[in-house]
Write a protein that holds these residues in place. Structure first.
Motif, PDB file in Angstrom:
ATOM      1  N   ARG A   1       0.849  -1.181   0.000  1.00 32.23           N
ATOM      2  CA  ARG A   1       0.000   0.000   0.000  1.00 32.23           C
ATOM      3  C   ARG A   1       0.885   1.231   0.000  1.00 32.23           C
ATOM      4  O   ARG A   1       2.059   1.175   0.350  1.00 32.23           O
ATOM      5  CB  ARG A   1      -0.927   0.012   1.218  1.00 32.23           C
ATOM      6  N   LYS A   2       0.300   2.367  -0.339  1.00 32.42           N
ATOM      7  CA  LYS A   2       1.075   3.607  -0.419  1.00 32.42           C
ATOM      8  C   LYS A   2       0.668   4.523   0.727  1.00 32.42           C
ATOM      9  O   LYS A   2      -0.474   4.510   1.163  1.00 32.42           O
ATOM     10  CB  LYS A   2       0.809   4.297  -1.758  1.00 32.42           C
ATOM     11  N   VAL A   3       1.615   5.278   1.231  1.00 28.96           N
ATOM     12  CA  VAL A   3       1.306   6.229   2.285  1.00 28.96           C
ATOM     13  C   VAL A   3       0.341   7.272   1.746  1.00 28.96           C
ATOM     14  O   VAL A   3       0.580   7.887   0.704  1.00 28.96           O
ATOM     15  CB  VAL A   3       2.592   6.915   2.800  1.00 28.96           C
ATOM     16  N   GLU A   4      -0.774   7.439   2.432  1.00 30.26           N
ATOM     17  CA  GLU A   4      -1.803   8.362   1.943  1.00 30.26           C
ATOM     18  C   GLU A   4      -1.227   9.767   1.783  1.00 30.26           C
ATOM     19  O   GLU A   4      -0.503  10.277   2.627  1.00 30.26           O
ATOM     20  CB  GLU A   4      -2.979   8.382   2.930  1.00 30.26           C
ATOM     21  N   GLY A   5      -1.541  10.397   0.671  1.00 38.31           N
ATOM     22  CA  GLY A   5      -1.069  11.740   0.403  1.00 38.31           C
ATOM     23  C   GLY A   5       0.215  11.776  -0.403  1.00 38.31           C
ATOM     24  O   GLY A   5       0.689  12.839  -0.748  1.00 38.31           O
ATOM     25  N   ALA A   6       0.775  10.586  -0.688  1.00 43.42           N
ATOM     26  CA  ALA A   6       2.054  10.530  -1.414  1.00 43.42           C
ATOM     27  C   ALA A   6       1.866   9.957  -2.807  1.00 43.42           C
ATOM     28  O   ALA A   6       2.736   9.284  -3.321  1.00 43.42           O
ATOM     29  CB  ALA A   6       3.052   9.690  -0.623  1.00 43.42           C
ATOM     30  N   TYR A   7       0.725  10.217  -3.412  1.00 43.29           N
ATOM     31  CA  TYR A   7       0.418   9.627  -4.709  1.00 43.29           C
ATOM     32  C   TYR A   7       1.160  10.349  -5.831  1.00 43.29           C
ATOM     33  O   TYR A   7       1.373  11.550  -5.791  1.00 43.29           O
ATOM     34  CB  TYR A   7      -1.096   9.680  -4.965  1.00 43.29           C
ATOM     35  N   SER A   8       1.510   9.575  -6.840  1.00 45.71           N
ATOM     36  CA  SER A   8       2.218  10.136  -7.994  1.00 45.71           C
ATOM     37  C   SER A   8       1.525   9.758  -9.290  1.00 45.71           C
ATOM     38  O   SER A   8       2.160   9.714 -10.331  1.00 45.71           O
ATOM     39  CB  SER A   8       3.672   9.627  -8.000  1.00 45.71           C
ATOM     40  N   HIS A   9       0.233   9.458  -9.221  1.00 48.05           N
ATOM     41  CA  HIS A   9      -0.486   8.967 -10.405  1.00 48.05           C
ATOM     42  C   HIS A   9      -0.711  10.033 -11.465  1.00 48.05           C
ATOM     43  O   HIS A   9      -0.927   9.728 -12.634  1.00 48.05           O
ATOM     44  CB  HIS A   9      -1.816   8.337 -10.007  1.00 48.05           C
ATOM     45  N   GLY A  10      -0.688  11.311 -11.079  1.00 41.87           N
ATOM     46  CA  GLY A  10      -0.842  12.372 -12.057  1.00 41.87           C
ATOM     47  C   GLY A  10      -2.269  12.702 -12.442  1.00 41.87           C
ATOM     48  O   GLY A  10      -2.500  13.567 -13.298  1.00 41.87           O
ATOM     49  N   PHE A  11      -3.260  12.045 -11.827  1.00 43.13           N
ATOM     50  CA  PHE A  11      -4.660  12.377 -12.109  1.00 43.13           C
ATOM     51  C   PHE A  11      -5.041  13.650 -11.359  1.00 43.13           C
ATOM     52  O   PHE A  11      -4.663  13.837 -10.200  1.00 43.13           O
ATOM     53  CB  PHE A  11      -5.585  11.237 -11.671  1.00 43.13           C
ATOM     54  N   SER A  12      -5.811  14.506 -12.018  1.00 41.21           N
ATOM     55  CA  SER A  12      -6.275  15.733 -11.370  1.00 41.21           C
ATOM     56  C   SER A  12      -7.413  15.413 -10.410  1.00 41.21           C
ATOM     57  O   SER A  12      -7.973  14.309 -10.420  1.00 41.21           O
ATOM     58  CB  SER A  12      -6.763  16.727 -12.425  1.00 41.21           C
ATOM     59  N   LEU A  13      -7.771  16.391  -9.578  1.00 41.68           N
ATOM     60  CA  LEU A  13      -8.875  16.204  -8.641  1.00 41.68           C
ATOM     61  C   LEU A  13     -10.166  15.888  -9.392  1.00 41.68           C
ATOM     62  O   LEU A  13     -10.937  15.007  -8.984  1.00 41.68           O
ATOM     63  CB  LEU A  13      -9.055  17.464  -7.784  1.00 41.68           C
TER      64      LEU A  13
END
Length: 729
Positions: free
Chosen positions: A16-28
């Motif tokens: 799992r990934k630490v919440e808030g550390a995403y790098s997916h590049g999708f906008s809100l």
């Protein structure tokens, strides 16, 4: 979501990934649209620990999709999600279903009620032609959303949804005898830096020159079925062997049986590789032991008709020689092959009983494990240590004889020099291979590693050996071509537990212990199709099972544990290519499609005969049939509707996904440079001293599980290399 962050000796648990550390590049705005699709795919609360209680799930799905989806397909999804975030865009993609008689009259996709969103997704799943991007979006989001939902686990290795579907992770006591049987020969580069790696190599008896060039007799790229056997034979011949493996080393104490993290660590592309057109999902091992560490134990000798074909039509005399048959005997002995099992799991009970009731021949499958081995999760690493992959056999022999295995190391290209081979009586090679250049993955080693060797062996597998050879500027036209995949399609049958004659769950027991061969149409040609049973974990099942509504999906998941699967595998005539890493292209022949259809129909007959309450296929429209009160006429009508149309880009409403766990032939042996990439000794037709020792050298598909064939071929090649090097001393 981590890509499987296990380091040396650490169980495969966290994913799992630490919440808030995403790098997916999708906008809100895109994430909001993605969240709406995910809420539509999953049943509303309280079913299956609903999506609604997991606010971070859209980000997790986006991260996974961006990391593992094909870039061109993910780009399509990004565009669609962006368009859906506006009212006019939703009208464009969803039609009049976005219009309401009340204010604000026109809604975005996320504002629509659940039943309307479901209708839109069903329509998308059937789109073709100019609207195929909508089908691609549906397929990608559906797969990654449902796969991740059922793969995730908390700190205690639990997922509340597993209890809802009756799934239990294998938590049996581990039965290993040695904690890390390869420890004395392993150097894990994740723990090394540019200075320490030199000392670690010297400590294990590897010569390192002043300029940090590593010198040995043989360097082997890959540690699977081919590389493991080659390393053992060459080390036992007294040669100094260094094995390069880009995956990590895990022993039974590390295995968790958790589907998500295990696939992330043990498989190429985390087990989520597809062909370029998305028609095939391709499974290939990527760890110490390669495919042998994660395969399903089937250990079948090369069929006689295949050996005859290879020796006559392809003019490779090795395959009809006593040398090869003796090699098979040696391999079967080293792997501890047993011819039958003491107790069959649920799926194999069903396959056997269905065949018996139809008067069909069903055979036991030899396995590289004890007769009492009852493990349904060997595809995630055998936690009991009973399965004899190369990591438990040949590589142990290799390190016992001084071989060294570097993990987390990726070969980049072979070191080639101009050759002075002018001798008569053999093919003149214009190049000579003197080693390989490699780099560390994810560690502190920044410098390239130069390994010089008297012989260099590529055993990286049929998907990675060709790109490695081509990146080294080799030009034989057969490199990367003639790829065979053993195409597979699956059927299923539901067997309610109450009153059933079959015990257990679909994820328990030996994965493949029985096999039925659908008779070929030509004498001596082998099977038209092979019917066996698969390992399919809850996350893979959720991602791949047809979706027609949230309620239907919930029903399928609740019945997961008692849904038996039988797959049809064909010896393919079609072929593909892999000339660039990660880009697998393949075209199924019409003959193969018809053979798959014949296999599917036979598999469904077997499931019905075994007493299934309902049967079906993996076709996108949820093709299925209830069996209670079924007449012969109704059954035949249903079977007539079964086809083998695959691929999301297929024209028409219905499609299915093909699978492949066997890759062969992409650097095949040939009697000349015009007929193959390597000769009968496995040596490149272009570069002296460069050998291929994996499934890519096989002249064509085999039609059965290839482990014994690959290891036997590697045994012959490596013994010949050893004799040649010993003579050259």
């Amino acid at each position: 979501m981590e890509d499987g962050s296990s380091s040396r000796g650490h169980p495969l648990l966290r994913w799992r990934k630490v919440e808030g550390a995403y790098s997916h590049g999708f906008s809100l705005a895109q994430i909001q649209s993605l969240a709406a699709i995910c809420r539509t795919l999953l049943p509303p609360p309280p079913s299956l620990d609903s999506f609604h209680s997991q606010p971070s799930l859209p980000d997790e799905v986006g991260e996974m999709m961006a990391r593992h989806g094909r870039p061109e397909a993910v780009a399509v999804v990004r565009i669609v999600l962006k368009i859906l975030s506006s009212r006019l865009g939703s009208l464009l993609l969803c039609g009049t279903l976005c219009i309401d008689a009340k204010w604000p009259f026109l809604h975005t996709f996320s504002q629509l009620p659940l039943h309307t969103r479901e209708a839109i997704l069903r329509a998308w799943s059937k789109q073709s032609g100019v609207f195929v991007p909508l089908r691609i979006t549906f397929l990608l989001v559906k797969f990654f959303c449902l796969f991740y939902f059922f793969a995730r686990a908390d700190e205690n290795s639990k997922n509340p949804a597993w209890e809802s579907i009756g799934y239990r992770v294998d938590t049996r006591e581990r039965g290993w005898k040695e904690e890390r049987p390869l420890e004395k020969g392993i150097i894990e580069t994740v723990d090394e830096d540019d200075i320490s790696i030199r000392q670690s190599l010297l400590d294990k008896g590897v010569h390192v020159a002043e300029d940090n060039t590593i010198r040995c007799d043989v360097v082997v790229v890959g540690s699977g079925c081919g590389g493991g056997v080659a390393a053992a034979n060459l080390a036992m011949a007294g040669l100094k062997v260094v094995v390069l493996e880009k995956g990590n080393y895990f022993s039974p104490r590390d295995y968790s049986s958790l589907e998500g993290p295990s696939m992330a660590e043990l498989y190429e592309k985390s087990g989520l590789m597809t062909t370029v057109d998305g028609k095939f999902m391709v499974l290939a091992g990527s760890t110490v032991g390669g495919g042998s560490a994660v395969n399903w134990s089937a250990s079948i000798r090369t069929p006689d008709h295949v050996l005859q074909e290879w020796s006559t039509e392809h003019k490779i005399k090795l395959f009809n020689s006593q040398e090869y048959h003796s090699a098979m005997d040696q391999v079967m002995t080293r792997l501890g092959i047993t011819e039958s099992c003491e107790r069959e799991g649920f799926q194999n009970q069903v396959l056997r009983k269905g065949c018996e009731r139809l008067g069909l021949k069903v055979e036991p499958v030899p396995r590289n494990s004890p007769r009492d081995h009852y493990c349904g999760s060997c595809g995630y690493g055998c936690r009991t240590g009973d399965k004899n992959g190369t990591d438990r056999t040949w590589l142990v022999d290799a390190v016992d004889n001084g071989a060294v295995i570097l993990t987390g190391i990726k070969a980049e290209k072979f070191i080639l020099e101009d050759s002075n081979d002018n001798s008569n009586g053999r093919h003149q090679r214009r190049k000579r291979c003197v080693g390989v250049i490699a780099s560390s993955l994810g560690g502190k080693i920044k410098k390239k590693l130069w390994l010089e060797a008297r012989a260099t062996i590529s055993a990286a597998g049929s998907l990675l050996t060709p790109p490695l050879m081509l990146s080294s500027k080799l030009e034989n036209p057969h490199i990367g071509r003639n790829l065979r995949l053993h195409p597979v399609l699956m059927t299923w049958g539901y067997f309610p537990e109450e009153g059933s004659e079959f015990s257990g769950k679909m994820y328990e027991g030996g994965i493949i212990t029985s096999v039925h061969h659908v008779t070929g149409t030509e004498s001596g040609s082998g099977s038209r199709a092979v019917l066996e049973t698969p390992l399919i974990g809850p996350a893979s099942y959720a991602g791949l099972v047809p979706w027609v509504s949230a309620a239907d999906f919930k029903d399928r998941m609740v019945r997961y544990g008692r849904t038996a699967h039988v797959f049809a595998l064909v010896r393919d005539n079609g072929s593909g290519e892999v000339v660039k890493e990660g880009d697998v292209k393949y075209r199924l022949s019409q003959k193969d499609k018809e053979s798959l259809r014949v296999g599917l129909r036979q598999a469904l007959r077997i499931l019905i005969a075994a007493g299934a309450a309902e049967v079906g296929t993996y076709r996108s429209d949820g093709q299925r049939m209830k069996c209670e009160g079924l007449t012969a006429e109704a059954m035949e009508e249903f079977l007539d509707s079964v086809d083998a149309v695959g691929g999301v880009r297929t024209r028409g409403e219905h499609w299915t996904t093909y699978f492949s766990a066997h890759q062969m032939g992409s650097c095949r042996m040939g009697a000349s440079a015009g007929e193959g990439a390597v000769d009968e000794n496995g040596q490149s037709w272009e570069a002296e001293g460069l050998f291929v020792c994996d499934g890519s050298v096989l002249p064509s598909a085999i039609g059965i599980n290839p482990m014994i064939t690959i290891q036997s071929t590697a045994y012959c090649i490596s013994r010949r290399i050893a004799i040649s090097l010993q003579k050259g001393r």
